[in-house]
Design an enzyme around this catalytic site. Structure first.
Site, mmCIF file in Angstrom:
data_model
loop_
_atom_site.group_PDB
_atom_site.id
_atom_site.type_symbol
_atom_site.label_atom_id
_atom_site.label_comp_id
_atom_site.label_asym_id
_atom_site.label_seq_id
_atom_site.Cartn_x
_atom_site.Cartn_y
_atom_site.Cartn_z
ATOM 1 N N ASP A 14 -28.475 14.560 -43.344
ATOM 2 C CA ASP A 14 -27.279 14.043 -44.006
ATOM 3 C C ASP A 14 -26.073 14.478 -43.175
ATOM 4 O O ASP A 14 -25.597 15.600 -43.292
ATOM 5 C CB ASP A 14 -27.195 14.582 -45.439
ATOM 6 C CG ASP A 14 -25.961 14.050 -46.180
ATOM 7 O OD1 ASP A 14 -25.055 13.517 -45.514
ATOM 8 O OD2 ASP A 14 -25.914 14.188 -47.412
ATOM 9 N N LYS A 28 -18.345 8.922 -44.833
ATOM 10 C CA LYS A 28 -17.017 9.536 -44.790
ATOM 11 C C LYS A 28 -16.094 8.885 -43.755
ATOM 12 O O LYS A 28 -15.456 7.902 -44.046
ATOM 13 C CB LYS A 28 -17.144 11.060 -44.576
ATOM 14 C CG LYS A 28 -17.769 11.761 -45.801
ATOM 15 C CD LYS A 28 -16.841 12.719 -46.489
ATOM 16 C CE LYS A 28 -17.174 12.905 -47.950
ATOM 17 N NZ LYS A 28 -18.390 13.654 -48.241
ATOM 18 N N PHE A 49 -25.468 18.900 -51.038
ATOM 19 C CA PHE A 49 -24.759 17.811 -51.718
ATOM 20 C C PHE A 49 -25.061 16.509 -51.003
ATOM 21 O O PHE A 49 -24.800 16.368 -49.803
ATOM 22 C CB PHE A 49 -23.239 18.042 -51.740
ATOM 23 C CG PHE A 49 -22.527 16.990 -52.545
ATOM 24 C CD1 PHE A 49 -22.432 17.105 -53.927
ATOM 25 C CD2 PHE A 49 -22.018 15.860 -51.937
ATOM 26 C CE1 PHE A 49 -21.820 16.110 -54.688
ATOM 27 C CE2 PHE A 49 -21.401 14.851 -52.688
ATOM 28 C CZ PHE A 49 -21.294 14.986 -54.061
HETATM 29 C C1 LIG Z 1 -19.414 13.176 -49.462
HETATM 30 C C2 LIG Z 1 -20.846 13.413 -49.186
HETATM 31 C C3 LIG Z 1 -21.856 12.568 -49.699
HETATM 32 C C4 LIG Z 1 -21.578 11.460 -50.687
HETATM 33 O O1 LIG Z 1 -20.763 10.459 -50.183
HETATM 34 P P1 LIG Z 1 -20.119 9.388 -51.203
HETATM 35 O O2 LIG Z 1 -19.425 8.428 -50.282
HETATM 36 O O3 LIG Z 1 -19.190 10.128 -52.099
HETATM 37 O O4 LIG Z 1 -21.231 8.756 -51.942
HETATM 38 C C5 LIG Z 1 -23.166 12.793 -49.316
HETATM 39 N N1 LIG Z 1 -23.481 13.804 -48.489
HETATM 40 C C6 LIG Z 1 -22.546 14.638 -47.983
HETATM 41 C C7 LIG Z 1 -22.962 15.727 -47.051
HETATM 42 C C8 LIG Z 1 -21.200 14.484 -48.319
HETATM 43 O O5 LIG Z 1 -20.287 15.333 -47.845
#
Ligand SMILES: *Cc1c(COP(=O)(O)O)cnc(C)c1O
Length: 404
Positions: A222, A251, A137
């Site tokens: 990420d 986050k 994700f």
């Molecule tokens: C929450 C999340 C995102 C996306 O972040 P947004 O601020 O909602 O755009 C991307 N990568 C990971 C691993 C996440 O947990």
């Protein structure tokens, strides 16, 4: 405004992009939230792994309030002292060097991919493909969505951005196989969060680091969810002693204030130049004040160490709970306070509802997984309260202890 008034206005004027629980919160303190009716809730979700310092931390509240009283926005056409301070703080807790600030996780991913593509034009004969993992994700903007290896999120929005391949997560042989002349980067989460706290085999990040070195690829991590203390170290890649070339962070970075960052090492920090990439709000005075206050408070209060210790404590308590209710919990897995409780039966939604009835917030992923990502300042008593509420919830949903 009451909950009913709020819901009426939502029906009339808010797009229906979210399924919501029947509650609205109006204030908080630490791991506790208070709703419109004055009830107190135990927050074991932290706004989806966002509020690392809990709610209404005085250091964050005063940093934002003070800055708001002086200056909220000027643009990146001018220097922003807070942005410089925030970048210095952020790079002091990792082995990367330069930062581009945006406003969200998806934007941090977009910047990372643009950086890699430009680097590919400069150094790899125009190679542009990015390999990501199935079940990953990376966010909801069109390119971050393309990077996200989950068809269910992509299908309504095709055609996607060209130049992405997907491989099974945790499988280094599949990655080696997938690299070709057109590949420029590998992008993975150190632990897959959204798809259920999936922890890869030990050595996975090290192997990706080696592969990127051998094949001349940009290693992008990420760390949007795993970063900033969540796993008991500042960043999850530090558990394996490797350094990515580029990292996406967001986050918890602003302790709840919206901000994201693409962070790059060495030469990768100099790839993007004026005209290549920009953000109207990115790294503005207010967001940067929140970031600086967040990182300084994390350090001064030893919050990363707390996350490591409380992660161990919670995993032990949850494992004991699993032992006391045979047939209920299949597996407890965690790195620090990034925790999954995987259930034997497809009852995660029911258990989540039973937790709500006890005014405890958590999160269900699919039918069998509970994700527990509380504020990193959580203490033993609050963890005990969560575990006992979960024990009750399991008994309520499954019938008597031990029955299946
Ligand atoms: C929450 C999340 C995102 C996306 O972040 P947004 O601020 O909602 O755009 C991307 N990568 C990971 C691993 C996440 O947990």
């Amino acid at each position: 405004m009451t909950l009913d008034e709020t819901k009426q206005l939502y029906d009339a004027h808010i797009m229906r992009t979210y399924g919501r629980a029947e509650v609205a919160f109006v204030r908080g303190r630490g791991c506790i939230l208070e709703d419109t009716e004055g009830n107190e809730w135990l927050d074991c979700l932290a706004g989806i792994a966002v509020c690392g310092l809990g709610h209404a931390h005085p250091a964050i509240a005063s940093a934002i309030a003070e800055q708001a009283g002086k200056l909220i926005h000027t643009s990146n056409l001018y220097y922003i002292p807070n942005q410089a301070a925030a970048a210095a703080e952020l790079t002091s807790v990792c082995d990367l060097d330069k930062v581009f600030f945006g406003n969200s996780g998806a934007e941090a991913i977009e910047a990372s991919i643009k950086l890699a593509r430009k680097w590919g034009k400069q150094h790899r004969g125009g190679a542009y493909k990015v390999i990501t993992a199935l079940g990953s994700f990376h966010g909801r903007t069109l390119c971050a969505l393309t990077a996200t290896g989950q068809a269910k999120y992509q299908e309504p929005f095709t055609p996607l951005v060209p130049g992405f391949n997907y491989v099974p997560y945790g499988d280094i042989a599949a990655l080696e196989e997938a690299v070709d002349e057109e590949t420029v980067a590998i992008l993975v989460e150190p632990i897959q969060g959204e798809s259920g706290v999936r922890i890869p085999p030990a050595g996975y990040l090290r192997a990706i680091r080696d592969l990127c070195g051998q094949r001349g690829l940009v290693m992008i991590l990420d760390e949007v969810q795993t970063g900033l203390g969540r796993t008991g170290k500042w960043f999850a890649h530090q558990h394996e002693g490797v350094v990515p070339d580029v990292m996406a962070v967001s986050k918890s970075l602003g302790a709840g204030f919206p901000v994201g960052a693409c962070v790059a090492r060495g030469e990768f920090g100099d790839v993007l130049v004026p005209g290549d990439h920009a953000s109207t709000f990115g790294g503005g005075p207010l967001a940067a004040a929140a970031v600086t206050a967040f990182l300084r408070t994390m350090k001064s209060e030893g919050v990363v160490e707390n996350a490591a210790a409380m992660g161990d404590y919670a995993a032990d308590a949850l494992t004991r709970l699993a032992g006391s209710q045979p047939g209920a919990i299949k597996e407890v897995r965690n790195r620090g306070l990034m925790i999954a409780v995987e259930l034997c039966d497809p009852i995660a939604r029911g258990v989540l509802t039973a937790l709500y009835e006890r005014r405890v917030l958590s999160n269900a992923i699919g039918d069998t997984i509970l994700r527990v990502v509380p504020p990193l300042v959580i203490g033993r008593e609050e963890i005990d309260r969560f575990v006992s509420a979960l024990g009750e919830a399991l008994i309520e949903v499954r019938g008597t202890p031990g029955a299946s």
